[in-house]
Design an enzyme around this catalytic site. Structure first.
Site, PDB file in Angstrom:
ATOM      1  N   CYS A  92       4.749   0.149   9.909  1.00  0.00           N
ATOM      2  CA  CYS A  92       5.758  -0.051   8.864  1.00  0.00           C
ATOM      3  C   CYS A  92       6.906  -0.917   9.394  1.00  0.00           C
ATOM      4  O   CYS A  92       6.699  -2.076   9.724  1.00  0.00           O
ATOM      5  CB  CYS A  92       6.221   1.288   8.306  1.00  0.00           C
ATOM      6  SG  CYS A  92       7.139   1.150   6.746  1.00  0.00           S
ATOM      7  N   HIS A 141       1.084   3.329   6.432  1.00  0.00           N
ATOM      8  CA  HIS A 141       1.253   4.449   7.355  1.00  0.00           C
ATOM      9  C   HIS A 141      -0.105   5.104   7.596  1.00  0.00           C
ATOM     10  O   HIS A 141      -0.522   5.947   6.792  1.00  0.00           O
ATOM     11  CB  HIS A 141       2.223   5.482   6.769  1.00  0.00           C
ATOM     12  CG  HIS A 141       3.640   5.052   6.776  1.00  0.00           C
ATOM     13  ND1 HIS A 141       4.491   5.298   7.836  1.00  0.00           N
ATOM     14  CD2 HIS A 141       4.366   4.370   5.858  1.00  0.00           C
ATOM     15  CE1 HIS A 141       5.686   4.794   7.576  1.00  0.00           C
ATOM     16  NE2 HIS A 141       5.633   4.224   6.383  1.00  0.00           N
ATOM     17  N   GLU A 144      -0.807   7.388   9.627  1.00  0.00           N
ATOM     18  CA  GLU A 144      -0.613   8.824   9.874  1.00  0.00           C
ATOM     19  C   GLU A 144      -0.441   9.616   8.585  1.00  0.00           C
ATOM     20  O   GLU A 144      -0.508  10.838   8.596  1.00  0.00           O
ATOM     21  CB  GLU A 144       0.590   9.037  10.811  1.00  0.00           C
ATOM     22  CG  GLU A 144       1.951   8.909  10.168  1.00  0.00           C
ATOM     23  CD  GLU A 144       2.465   7.486   9.956  1.00  0.00           C
ATOM     24  OE1 GLU A 144       3.639   7.353   9.582  1.00  0.00           O
ATOM     25  OE2 GLU A 144       1.700   6.520  10.146  1.00  0.00           O
TER      26      GLU A 144
END
Length: 193
Positions: free
Chosen positions: A77, A175, A177
């Site tokens: 990001c 993202h 994650e």
């Protein structure tokens, strides 16, 4: 394997740490030069405003260290955006790893782009086993335009680079994650590079 998540005060570090742990690895949070240089893999997260985040990097000297790293480095990001030449956000000079300037979406679309969007034109081992047009989670108002270093593309108002690669440096606007099993597969691929 020693994995370091750079902890410079502008990262979404706990969710990345938990994702790495779900893959069966330990990650250390650090801003120590020696520890970062000794890592097998480095993750450079970022959440927040570009000029503030860059000031945090400069204050800790990490702006000098990061471009010299030789092991695989993943910017996520804002981390990816700070690896570019510059950003319109706060008129911020970046680390110059990716030869592209980050710009803002126009008022024609809702910003930030927040939620799920597709990635395609996948061109790297980072995406090994990942299908074209998988959905990834994004939250951003600024983007890197499509460029020769793009290894994934997303369409929101325009087609833009949702992932970049230059030598051992990788960046994802999305993202991984927070993108479920597919995102965790991308993180697992990064750990195998």
């Amino acid at each position: 394997m020693k994995i370091v998540i750079i902890n410079y005060g502008a990262g979404n570090i706990q969710s990345i740490k938990f994702a790495i742990e779900r893959l069966g690895f330990e990650a250390v949070l650090s801003n120590d030069w020696t520890e970062i240089k000794a890592a097998d893999r480095v993750i450079f997260p970022g959440v927040g405003e570009a000029s503030f985040a860059m000031k945090m990097l400069i204050d800790s000297g990490l702006d000098v260290l990061i471009p010299t790293l030789k092991q695989p480095v993943l910017g996520i990001c804002l981390g990816m955006q700070l690896m570019c030449n510059k950003s319109e956000e706060g008129n911020t000079i970046g680390l110059g790893i990716f030869d592209v300037d980050v710009i803002k979406f126009t008022p024609k679309v809702k910003v930030p782009q927040m939620g799920w969007n597709q990635i395609y034109n996948l061109k790297s081992d980072l995406f090994k086993g990942i299908n074209e047009n998988e959905y990834m989670y994004l939250v951003h108002s600024f983007y890197a335009p499509n460029c020769p270093k793009a290894i994934a593309t997303t369409d929101y108002e325009v087609e833009y680079a949702s992932a970049l690669q230059q030598d051992n440096f990788y960046g994802t606007q999305f993202h991984p994650e927070k993108s479920g099993d597919v995102g965790e597969q991308i993180l697992a691929n990064f750990l195998k590079l």
